[in-house]
Design a protein around this motif. Structure first.
Motif, PDB file in Angstrom:
ATOM      1  N   UNK A 160       0.834  -1.205   0.000  1.00 26.86           N
ATOM      2  CA  UNK A 160       0.000   0.000   0.000  1.00 26.86           C
ATOM      3  C   UNK A 160       0.870   1.257   0.000  1.00 26.86           C
ATOM      4  N   UNK A 161       1.959   1.218   0.782  1.00 34.19           N
ATOM      5  CA  UNK A 161       2.853   2.374   0.825  1.00 34.19           C
ATOM      6  C   UNK A 161       3.466   2.627  -0.550  1.00 34.19           C
ATOM      7  N   UNK A 162       3.831   1.575  -1.242  1.00 35.07           N
ATOM      8  CA  UNK A 162       4.391   1.726  -2.585  1.00 35.07           C
ATOM      9  C   UNK A 162       3.349   2.307  -3.542  1.00 35.07           C
ATOM     10  N   UNK A 196       6.717  18.383  -2.720  1.00 36.50           N
ATOM     11  CA  UNK A 196       6.334  16.993  -2.498  1.00 36.50           C
ATOM     12  C   UNK A 196       7.288  16.033  -3.191  1.00 36.50           C
ATOM     13  N   UNK A 197       7.888  16.461  -4.296  1.00 36.55           N
ATOM     14  CA  UNK A 197       8.843  15.607  -5.007  1.00 36.55           C
ATOM     15  C   UNK A 197      10.254  15.755  -4.455  1.00 36.55           C
ATOM     16  N   UNK A 251       3.118   5.950  -2.726  1.00 35.65           N
ATOM     17  CA  UNK A 251       4.270   6.679  -3.271  1.00 35.65           C
ATOM     18  C   UNK A 251       4.132   6.885  -4.762  1.00 35.65           C
ATOM     19  N   UNK A 252       3.676   5.840  -5.448  1.00 35.55           N
ATOM     20  CA  UNK A 252       3.493   5.951  -6.895  1.00 35.55           C
ATOM     21  C   UNK A 252       2.408   6.974  -7.233  1.00 35.55           C
ATOM     22  N   UNK A 253       1.311   6.943  -6.461  1.00 40.21           N
ATOM     23  CA  UNK A 253       0.228   7.902  -6.704  1.00 40.21           C
ATOM     24  C   UNK A 253       0.691   9.327  -6.413  1.00 40.21           C
TER      25      UNK A 253
END
Length: 310
Positions: free
Chosen positions: A56-58, A132-133, A61-63
Motif C-alpha cells: 500500500x505504501x508503494x 512533495x517531489x 508513493x506511486x500515486x
C-alpha cells in the motif's frame, strides 16, 4: 487425628511426586506447543500485514509521484498561455495599439487581474509539486535585512490600490543581516503580506522583525483586517484551506500560500504561527534561525562576512 491417617511408604510418596511432576511437565509442554503454534500463526499474520502495508505504501508513493508530475506538467503548460494573456493585456492598457474607452479599459483590467490570479495559483501548484517531489533546494547566503525589506516594499508598491490601507516596514535596527535562503524567506513574507492586504479594508499592514531566543529571528506581519475565528486557526496552514467568509468568497485564491509558507519555514529550520481576533486583525509570524542549520557553522561564519570596515 494424625495417627488415624494411613501411612504410605516413602517409595510410594516419591513415586507419587515424580508422577505428579511428569504430569505437570506434560501439561506445560502441551501449553508451550500451543503457544508456539499460536505465536507462529501470529508471526505469519504480522509478516503478511507488513507485506500488505509495504504494498500500500508503494502504491501511495506511486500515486503521490504521479500527482506531483501531473501538477508540474500542467503548471508548466498553463504558464505559457497565461503569460501571453498578461502580455496582451499590458499592451492594450499601455495604449500601444490605440486608445481604449473607459469600458474597454475596465474589461481589460479585469482580464489582467484574473490572469494574474491564475498565474499565482499555477505558481503555487508548481511549488507544491516541487516540495512533495523533494526537488526544492535551499541556497543560503548572507544578505542585508534592509535589502530584503526594500525589495518587498518595491514589489507591493504598484498594487497598493486601497487608499485607506498603509503598508509599513519597520526598520530592522536590532538585526542587520542573516544567513538563510532569502528567496524562500521572501516568498513566506510575500504570502503573509498579500493575505494581509487582501483582508484589510482600512488601517495598516505592518512588517516587524526582532531577535528572539536561541539566536533566531522573528518576522511578524500584523494587520487591522477582518481577523480569523479561533476554530479556524488550527487549520489555516493546511493545504487547500480557504476560510468561509463573504470576503474570502469574493477574493479567490489557491488555498496553498500559507501551506507553502509553513513548508518553506520548516525547510529553513523554523516555524510559522498566527494569532488573530475577529474584527480586530491578525498577526502572522515566522521564526527562523539567524544562521541556517546544517549549512553554516560558527567557525566559518566569519569567513563569510564581508571583509573591510563599513
Amino acid at each position: 487425628m494424625w495417627d488415624s491417617l494411613p501411612q504410605l511408604p516413602n517409595e510410594e510418596i516419591a513415586n507419587l511426586d515424580r508422577e505428579g511432576l511428569i504430569a505437570r511437565l506434560r501439561d506445560q509442554s502441551e501449553l508451550l506447543k500451543s503457544l508456539t503454534t499460536e505465536l507462529a500463526e501470529t508471526n505469519q499474520g504480522v509478516v503478511a500485514l507488513y507485506a500488505e502495508l509495504e504494498d500500500r505504501a508503494e502504491q501511495l508513493r506511486a500515486a503521490s509521484d504521479l500527482k506531483s508530475r501531473f501538477l508540474s506538467y500542467m503548471s508548466h503548460e498553463f504558464r505559457t498561455p497565461l503569460g501571453a494573456i498578461l502580455s496582451i493585456a499590458r499592451i492594450l492598457l499601455d495604449r500601444m495599439d490605440g486608445p481604449l474607452t473607459d469600458e474597454q479599459e475596465k474589461q481589460v483590467s479585469f482580464i489582467k487581474s484574473s490572469a494574474t490570479e491564475l498565474t499565482d495559483m499555477v505558481n503555487d501548484l508548481l511549488d507544491l509539486a516541487k516540495v512533495e517531489a523533494g526537488r526544492i533546494a535551499i541556497s543560503p547566503a548572507w544578505f542585508e535585512m534592509v535589502d530584503l525589506f526594500a525589495a518587498l516594499r518595491g514589489m507591493f508598491k504598484p498594487i497598493l490600490f486601497k487608499a485607506d490601507v498603509s503598508l509599513i516596514f519597520e526598520e530592522p535596527h536590532e538585526i542587520s543581516r542573516i544567513y538563510t535562503d532569502d528567496v524562500k524567506l521572501s516568498q513566506i513574507l510575500r504570502n503573509f503580506i498579500s493575505n494581509a492586504l487582501k483582508f484589510t479594508n482600512q488601517g495598516e499592514v505592518r512588517v516587524i522583525t526582532r531577535p528572539v531566543e536561541n539566536d533566531c529571528v522573528e518576522f511578524q506581519v500584523a494587520d487591522s483586517g477582518i481577523g480569523i475565528s479561533a476554530e479556524n486557526l488550527s487549520a489555516i496552514f493546511h493545504d487547500w484551506v480557504q476560510l468561509d467568509s463573504p470576503m474570502q468568497k469574493r477574493l479567490r485564491g489557491s488555498g496553498l500560500g500559507l501551506s507553502l509558507s509553513k513548508r518553506f519555514a520548516e525547510m529553513l529550520g523554523g516555524r510559522v504561527g498566527v494569532t488573530s481576533k475577529l474584527g480586530v486583525g491578525s498577526v502572522f509570524s515566522v521564526i527562523i534561525p539567524r544562521c541556517l542549520p546544517g549549512h553554516q557553522t560558527e567557525g566559518t561564519m566569519s569567513s563569510l562576512e564581508p571583509r573591510g570596515g563599513t
